[in-house]
Write an enzyme that holds these catalytic residues in place. Sequence first.
Site, PDB file in Angstrom:
ATOM      1  CE  LYS A 184     -16.811 -12.244  13.795  1.00 26.01           C
ATOM      2  NZ  LYS A 184     -17.840 -11.305  14.279  1.00 26.01           N
ATOM      3  CD  GLU A 240     -27.395 -22.588  12.428  1.00 22.45           C
ATOM      4  OE1 GLU A 240     -27.914 -22.036  13.431  1.00 22.45           O
ATOM      5  OE2 GLU A 240     -27.678 -22.292  11.267  1.00 22.45           O
ATOM      6  CD  GLU A 259     -19.151 -21.636  26.305  1.00 23.17           C
ATOM      7  OE1 GLU A 259     -20.271 -22.090  25.986  1.00 23.17           O
ATOM      8  OE2 GLU A 259     -18.966 -20.507  26.780  1.00 23.17           O
ATOM      9  CB  CYS A 293     -24.038 -20.827  26.268  1.00 21.89           C
ATOM     10  SG  CYS A 293     -22.682 -20.215  27.239  1.00 21.89           S
ATOM     11  CD  GLU A 395     -28.317 -22.099  23.178  1.00 18.79           C
ATOM     12  OE1 GLU A 395     -27.816 -22.038  22.049  1.00 18.79           O
ATOM     13  OE2 GLU A 395     -27.659 -22.020  24.225  1.00 18.79           O
TER      14      GLU A 395
HETATM   15  P1  ADP Z   1     -25.763 -16.188  17.764  1.00 19.70           P
HETATM   16  O1  ADP Z   1     -26.573 -17.156  16.925  1.00 19.70           O
HETATM   17  O2  ADP Z   1     -26.009 -16.314  19.207  1.00 19.70           O
HETATM   18  O3  ADP Z   1     -25.731 -14.785  17.237  1.00 19.70           O
HETATM   19  P2  ADP Z   1     -23.416 -16.994  16.460  1.00 19.70           P
HETATM   20  O4  ADP Z   1     -22.875 -18.338  16.701  1.00 19.70           O
HETATM   21  O5  ADP Z   1     -24.132 -16.720  15.177  1.00 19.70           O
HETATM   22  O6  ADP Z   1     -24.290 -16.695  17.695  1.00 19.70           O
HETATM   23  O7  ADP Z   1     -22.299 -15.883  16.609  1.00 19.70           O
HETATM   24  C1  ADP Z   1     -21.225 -15.955  17.472  1.00 19.70           C
HETATM   25  C2  ADP Z   1     -20.030 -15.353  16.784  1.00 19.70           C
HETATM   26  O8  ADP Z   1     -19.754 -16.108  15.616  1.00 19.70           O
HETATM   27  C3  ADP Z   1     -20.195 -13.910  16.286  1.00 19.70           C
HETATM   28  O9  ADP Z   1     -18.971 -13.219  16.463  1.00 19.70           O
HETATM   29  C4  ADP Z   1     -20.507 -14.095  14.831  1.00 19.70           C
HETATM   30  O10 ADP Z   1     -20.164 -12.975  14.043  1.00 19.70           O
HETATM   31  C5  ADP Z   1     -19.648 -15.272  14.484  1.00 19.70           C
HETATM   32  N1  ADP Z   1     -20.067 -16.027  13.298  1.00 19.70           N
HETATM   33  C6  ADP Z   1     -21.316 -16.183  12.806  1.00 19.70           C
HETATM   34  N2  ADP Z   1     -21.305 -16.933  11.685  1.00 19.70           N
HETATM   35  C7  ADP Z   1     -20.002 -17.263  11.451  1.00 19.70           C
HETATM   36  C8  ADP Z   1     -19.323 -18.038  10.453  1.00 19.70           C
HETATM   37  N3  ADP Z   1     -19.981 -18.614   9.461  1.00 19.70           N
HETATM   38  N4  ADP Z   1     -17.972 -18.166  10.552  1.00 19.70           N
HETATM   39  C9  ADP Z   1     -17.295 -17.605  11.578  1.00 19.70           C
HETATM   40  N5  ADP Z   1     -17.881 -16.863  12.536  1.00 19.70           N
HETATM   41  C10 ADP Z   1     -19.221 -16.686  12.487  1.00 19.70           C
END
Ligand code: ADP
Length: 501
Positions: A184, A240, A259, A293, A395
């Site tokens: 994804k 998070e 990561e 990161c 961050e």
């Molecule tokens: P950022 O805060 O830098 O956008 P995220 O950690 O939110 O990074 O996003 C990284 C990836 O995780 C993206 O592909 C996002 O769609 C996905 N993502 C965000 N929230 C969730 C969740 N609750 N469960 C699974 N994947 C998620």
Amino acid sequence: MSTPQPIQTAPRRYQLFIDGQFVDAESGETFKSPNPATGETFAEVAEADKADVDKAVAAARKAMTGKWSKMSARDRGRLLYKLSQLIEQRAAELAELETSDNGKPIRESTYIDLPGVVENFEYFAGWATKIEGETIPVPGQMFNYTLREPVGVCGQIIPWNFPLLMAAWKLAPALAAGNTVVLKPAEQTPVTSLELAKLIQEAGFPEGVVNIIPGYGETAGAALASHPGIDKIAFTGSTEVGKLIAKAAAENLTKVSLELGGKAPNVIFADADLDQAVNGAMMGIFFNQGQVCCAGSRLFVEEKVKEEFLGRFKEKAEKIKVGDPMDKSTLMGPQVSEEQLNKIKSYVGVAREEGATIFAGGEQPKLEGALQNGYFFQPTIFSEVNNRMRVAQEEIFGPVSSVITFDNDDDLIRQANETMYGLSAGIWTRDITRAHRFARAVKAGVVWINTYNMFNAASPFGGYKQSGYGREMGKHALELYTQVKSVWVDLSGKPIGWFGQ
Ligand code: ADP
């Protein structure tokens, strides 16, 4: 001379890639991916949710028992190598698409992202034939050996900062080891993953071995992470969300690698080559608009050279050309999204409230034409920061350097390690003893000495502490995508002498 302006064309359209076919989402929904340089829609993309995740996982499960599982390691390696060559042939076009979808300068997509993608597929192509078990010297008339087998169906969730490169880091080792994948991409940057799907089809991977399903994190991502049909979940993104992934995976005891975020110390000692150190500080925080990161976002400067260093750092930072990312001379493009831009702006307010000084930047640059609506931000330096401030602990994920001073090695190490993160660290000094002492003492998965942001497909990358677990790239990545089976054989030919007699 005016800078060239991006030319807006009709949005590109993309479908999901499931079981070797390009298909619409079950719901028929789509989402828009903007060009961050202008805010205009760059692509309209089918939006996967739970129903599509179910389909993709089923396809990947089926592929795990089909042609792919019977293919020789050599043929798997050849497919990966062929894919690397197809990517290389289309590298210029893919770099342009990456820049339009993500906003990173074309010189970065061309000279860093795409070569890295090719290198990773090429490197892991070579590993396919070198994944071996062991024979174990057990006592008695017994033969014991191990088989190193694929884990199975791997869910992989990737971020938007290096879209195609992150896809390569995840896909290449998983496929080399014989797994199948549901990937994804991030909702902000789905385009190059779906272009990659076309090349995966062209290379001749069996149907269902790779499935690519863009969608939102809370829907498609969450459905993938909690799916009982996957054997492993690999994630790169925020700490998070990493915690949410780990919780979801715990429900089915799915194997996990993460990561996550960072707040890396990049340390300038007074005895460093200051010209190099200034360049290193810039590379540490302004590369990829600071959306890295392992960015060197806490810049520790030895008190003695503070004034001289900061003067030079500011002067160079202010000369960075921020603008149209398609222009070859641009060094910084827009942030990936309005949301990220707003987050960065809010931290300028936080820095002021906490008593730090906005030493350089701190605002959106004034650009012309279509770029006025882009998500640009100036290279920014906060000085007079102390390590307990939010701007030193959280961050920001933008081109924002928080400068902290120190006056001795012990004080430095203590502060460098006072963070929940532990992804990377940098040090600039001519004293090799000091450099290696620091490398040992710092709690981080990667340490750069008199350099920064160096990567290679053969070298492991990953975090200590809340920066995650598992190591990607190098032979270490194969640990994430294989499992060990121990096989015992009786060679004595005698009856079992326990309950048997
Ligand atoms: P950022 O805060 O830098 O956008 P995220 O950690 O939110 O990074 O996003 C990284 C990836 O995780 C993206 O592909 C996002 O769609 C996905 N993502 C965000 N929230 C969730 C969740 N609750 N469960 C699974 N994947 C998620």
